[in-house]
Design an enzyme around this catalytic site. Sequence first.
Site, mmCIF file in Angstrom:
data_model
loop_
_atom_site.group_PDB
_atom_site.id
_atom_site.type_symbol
_atom_site.label_atom_id
_atom_site.label_comp_id
_atom_site.label_asym_id
_atom_site.label_seq_id
_atom_site.Cartn_x
_atom_site.Cartn_y
_atom_site.Cartn_z
ATOM 1 C CG HIS A 463 -1.723 1.240 1.385
ATOM 2 N ND1 HIS A 463 -3.018 1.355 0.959
ATOM 3 C CD2 HIS A 463 -1.418 2.459 1.929
ATOM 4 C CE1 HIS A 463 -3.484 2.559 1.213
ATOM 5 N NE2 HIS A 463 -2.523 3.251 1.800
ATOM 6 C CD GLU A 464 1.705 3.791 3.690
ATOM 7 O OE1 GLU A 464 2.043 4.847 3.093
ATOM 8 O OE2 GLU A 464 0.651 3.698 4.345
ATOM 9 C CG HIS A 467 0.520 6.528 -0.550
ATOM 10 N ND1 HIS A 467 -0.514 7.254 -1.082
ATOM 11 C CD2 HIS A 467 0.022 5.922 0.565
ATOM 12 C CE1 HIS A 467 -1.598 7.103 -0.326
ATOM 13 N NE2 HIS A 467 -1.301 6.297 0.665
ATOM 14 C CG HIS A 470 0.403 9.281 -6.835
ATOM 15 N ND1 HIS A 470 -0.745 9.599 -6.131
ATOM 16 C CD2 HIS A 470 0.325 10.012 -7.973
ATOM 17 C CE1 HIS A 470 -1.474 10.453 -6.821
ATOM 18 N NE2 HIS A 470 -0.833 10.727 -7.946
#
Length: 674
Positions: A463-464, A467, A470
């Site tokens: 998940h991290e 980020h 991105h």
Amino acid sequence: MTNPFFLPSTLPFGMPPFADIAGEHYAPAFEEGMRQQLEEIAAITSHSDSPTFENTMIPLERSGQVLERVAIVFFNKTSADSNAATDALEEEIAPRFAAHRDAITLNSDLFERIRSIHASLDSSELDAEARYLVERYFTEFTLAGAGLSDDEKTALRDYNSRLSSLTTKFEKNLLADTNDLAVVLDSVAELDGLGASEISAAAGAAADRGLTGKYLISLILPTNQPHLSSLKNADVRGRVFAASRSRGIRGGEFDNRALVLEIVRVRSQRAALLGFTSHAAWVTADETAGNPQRVADMLGKLAPAAARNARTEHAALEKLAGTEVTAADWAFYSEKVRAERYSVDTTQMRPYFEAERVLRDGVFFAASRLYGVTFSERYDLPTYHPDVRVFEVTNEDGTPVGLYTLDLYTRDSKRGGAWMNSLISQSDLLGHPVIVTNNLNVPKPGAGEVTLLTYDEVNTLFHEFGHALHGLFARVTYPKFSGTNTFRDFVEFPSQVNEMWMLWPEVLDNYAKHYQTGEPMSREIVERIHASAAFNEGFLTSEYLAAALIDQAWHRIGVDDEVTDVAAFEAKALADVALDNPAVPPRYSSTYFQHIFANSAYDAGYYSYIWSEVLDADSVEWFTNNGGLTRENGDRFRSLLLAVGGSKNPLEAFRDFRGQDAELQPLLTRRGLN
């Protein structure tokens, strides 16, 4: 004194020169950085020519570079490796930093120049990104109060300064109380059920505090703690759970209840001054949701089904246990039910989740297959802590992408949770490259022992890293749009999409191998994992929705509403939506809800995770239907969505990628809410 923040770093990719940075450098750099930026703003507003994009927006975007350099490094340190000196300085700097931001956003002359440029947009020849920059500044300055009278601005500055101090104090209290409430155990027998690496980590954590011969279970941010699924001793489970729930409510200097009430009160007063009925109305006015009623409508649709599913799950747990199952017992017995129904025991999967292999052969492997990037570890660059690792990221054609840093392990100086932030943000205007960092809170085993991750920790790392991608892939002109600088209720979308690759067969087969034998996790186990995907979703959805609804309840309070009892208010908020099941407590209770009462910027926005998950579930369905882990799919997602950063309306970017608006059905199916 030579201050390393006064000039850009000469290190590769602009890596901050951590080896040269000392505690005494921060305060002078903040002082000089704020002074310089105010001079730069004054030069804009004193310009004799009529406002144009070139003489107003460009210098505004160029302003404050010294301040940016020191703020990024300092606030990263206070989150990831704080000490008494940085804590004291943050309490001093926070209100002054808030006042500095107000000096810019409430500057009437600057706002008038922006307003003038905005009014002439229809006749301008600006490109789409430049037009959007003007629109964003105009909207943000308007919502920040730039159009208020002088007396109203004075009141607004007082509110902002006070909130900055209060939220900083909340975060410091929470870190201190979380450390203080770590559970000390006297014998290894009390850790029955934990693996060797977990026991080693507990022994090491105790030794770090001088508790020789004892074992320490540190607390992570959410209510439920990782060890609760494995600990066989019910009394120990009860102690760990009680410690988690006790944060911020024990009285004394770390009690957060009065802070919660005052933060909520000041936020409601500020919202009223700005012309809004509540803080939630003010926040959502500049999110994709638009208003709190749309948030309430969505959460309200999901809550009854989630609560019903949780009650069904609870009955199954108690049937298996043959006794009452409390909140402290839920994780333990849910693993037993999962094993009974699906022959899946996530606690037995840890030997297949060795951290280094998960990182290189899982997280990096998936990114390489999708986007053609490679990761090379750099040992020559300084970091802010010895545990931090640095990787250079390179495109398939050899061109540089940026640096990725990973800070995996928990420590007393690090706040709870997991997060991503940037150490330098990409911008063509400033010629800036990009460096992003991920922080997790994984217990560190003893020297020479491997780090085995839990199922949830693997998911968190994927998940991290979403980020991080991105932030790494965004390619924008203006600093304002760099990386993950997009709407709060959209920003979780790319990270949630990246979670899908954790269990994607090609990826899982590459990293899920027994750390001792090298044996891959069997295909049968993987199939059972997928078969059990909706298992325990009643609990997971209920605990999340409970926290999101608590957030909304606090921030829909009007300026005339009076609340005096934190626990009573929270209990009523949950009862109103039938999520008051004592066996399913909220993921965060108010006094340790760091996302909304510290400086995490999720106040009135914790709904963002499930709001973004609508886009995520729809996108996962698209990837699955279009071949999954392919370069073609990755290039499309990268170019049309990740590369955009914040440079266009996020829902437009989503439609560019998906070809249509997201549908709700994939989310309902995923969470068993049909």
